[in-house]
Design an enzyme around this catalytic site. Structure first.
Site, short mmCIF file in Angstrom:
data_model
loop_
_atom_site.label_atom_id
_atom_site.label_comp_id
_atom_site.label_asym_id
_atom_site.label_seq_id
_atom_site.Cartn_x
_atom_site.Cartn_y
_atom_site.Cartn_z
N ASN A 11 -9.61 6.59 12.22
CA ASN A 11 -8.85 5.41 11.76
C ASN A 11 -7.65 5.97 10.98
O ASN A 11 -7.79 6.42 9.85
CB ASN A 11 -9.77 4.57 10.88
N ASN A 70 -0.96 -3.25 7.53
CA ASN A 70 -1.36 -3.03 8.92
C ASN A 70 -0.17 -2.72 9.82
O ASN A 70 0.99 -2.92 9.44
CB ASN A 70 -2.08 -4.27 9.46
N CYS A 79 -9.52 -1.36 2.90
CA CYS A 79 -9.72 -0.48 4.05
C CYS A 79 -10.64 0.64 3.61
O CYS A 79 -10.26 1.48 2.79
CB CYS A 79 -8.40 0.08 4.55
N GLY A 80 -11.85 0.65 4.14
CA GLY A 80 -12.84 1.63 3.72
C GLY A 80 -12.51 3.05 4.13
O GLY A 80 -12.69 4.00 3.36
N ASN A 81 -12.01 3.23 5.37
CA ASN A 81 -11.60 4.57 5.79
C ASN A 81 -10.35 5.02 5.05
O ASN A 81 -10.21 6.19 4.69
CB ASN A 81 -11.36 4.60 7.30
N ASN A 205 -12.19 -9.61 11.47
CA ASN A 205 -12.61 -8.36 12.11
C ASN A 205 -13.92 -8.63 12.86
O ASN A 205 -14.84 -9.24 12.30
CB ASN A 205 -12.82 -7.28 11.06
N CYS A 232 -13.54 1.32 11.64
CA CYS A 232 -13.13 0.45 10.54
C CYS A 232 -14.17 0.61 9.44
O CYS A 232 -15.34 0.28 9.63
CB CYS A 232 -13.04 -1.00 11.00
N GLY A 233 -13.76 1.16 8.30
CA GLY A 233 -14.71 1.48 7.24
C GLY A 233 -15.43 0.27 6.68
O GLY A 233 -16.65 0.31 6.45
N THR A 234 -14.69 -0.82 6.45
CA THR A 234 -15.35 -2.01 5.92
C THR A 234 -16.25 -2.63 6.97
O THR A 234 -17.29 -3.20 6.64
CB THR A 234 -14.32 -3.03 5.41
#
Length: 325
Positions: A11, A70, A79-81, A205, A232-234
């Site tokens: 990502n 984005n 954004c987790g990643n 998402n 997608c981290g989240t």
């Protein structure tokens, strides 16, 4: 202007520190810059999923603030990643291993984790707050204040969906391998992100999840504002939470879960506070692909002919790691 090309589980983003711009960007310029740089066909070195804009935080309790712009110029709440890569950036800038980063809705704890492999640096990020409320999801299904493992006829006659905000909204369904790779994810996600549908008018998402074994899942995600993404981290965090609630025979709170994705893998843990609320740990790579120098004025026009691109050796190390999985 200086940036760093980074990724978490494939990502990919450009980190842009407000201290590294030629002159202060207006909101319109920041969003326009993301559209120019991140375009997969005409952008910088194959584009990216977005820009991670790093600024000063609201006070000394945080080391900095992360904004997620984005590829289409819209802004994501988290954004987790991405936060893992920003955590590494701020860690190296400030010589810290455990600190907080401000995001749109919460100040989140991040810390250095054990490297996944030689030259594959990893960080651990808190994913919260968590909500199942339709109002937080901006979800509109008549008679539903929450959605948990239920069929939504407008979307599918067979798949059961759960919805959770972490804090950005996620719609999750568990599928078999054929469904994971089939066309339904794109069909459903494209409809829910067309800006016209009545269920999620602001988009959502969407993830399809396959259970491999105990504490071992695969997540494929269509990300709002991006489209199909390597990870997608989240989404992986939200999927881990729903997995823990739906499959108690496979996993328990505080278990280390392995989450595979098209770009690699991460580890997650699902936690529950005394008040009953949940939060997740997202542990994964924070890879620096290249250092980038370019003219801000040219970049705003989409002109990348004079870019200085200095690649690291980390991408090769990451690919070797993924190949060993």
């Amino acid at each position: 202007m200086k940036m760093i090309k980074v990724h978490g589980s494939g990502n990919d983003f450009f980190i842009l520190d407000e201290k590294q711009v030629d002159k202060k960007l207006s909101e319109e310029e920041l969003r326009g810059l993301s559209r120019q740089i991140c375009d997969r066909k005409t952008g910088l070195h194959g584009g990216s999923d977005g820009i991670l804009y790093v600024t000063s935080g609201h006070d000394n309790s945080v080391v900095g603030k992360m904004r997620v712009i984005n590829a289409d110029g819209s802004e994501a709440s988290m954004c987790g990643n991405g936060i893992r890569t920003v955590a590494r950036y701020l860690s190296e800038q400030n010589n810290l291993t455990d600190f907080k980063i401000e995001t749109m809705y919460a100040d989140l704890e991040v810390k250095k984790a054990k490297d996944f492999a030689p030259n594959v640096t990893a960080f651990d990020a808190e994913i919260s707050p968590v909500s199942f409320a339709a109002s937080d999801l901006k979800m509109h299904i008549i008679g539903k204040e929450r959605l948990f493992n239920e069929i939504v006829p407008e979307l599918s006659k067979t798949l059961k969906f759960s919805a959770v905000a972490v804090p950005n909204p996620h719609l999750i369904t568990f599928v078999n391998h054929e469904e994971l790779l089939g066309p339904e994810l794109e069909r459903i996600a494209a409809y829910l992100n067309n800006g016209k549908n009545p269920v999620f008018p602001d988009g959502v998402n969407v993830s399809f999840v396959e259970v491999f074994a105990d504490n071992n899942i695969f997540v494929r995600t269509f990300e709002r504002g991006v489209g199909f993404t390597n990870a997608c981290g989240t989404a992986m965090s939200a999927s881990s939470l729903i997995y823990s609630l739906l499959y108690p025979a496979h996993t328990s709170l505080e278990d280390l879960i392995t989450v595979h994705n098209p770009g690699g893998m991460v580890n997650t843990k699902v936690h529950q506070r005394e008040d009953g609320s949940y939060w997740m740990s997202l542990i994964g790579n924070a890879t620096f692909v290249a250092e980038v120098e370019l003219s801000q004025e040219q970049a705003l026009r989409g002109d990348f002919t004079a870019v200085k691109w200095s690649a690291t050796t980390e991408q090769t190390a990451y690919e070797d790691f993924v190949g060993s999985l």
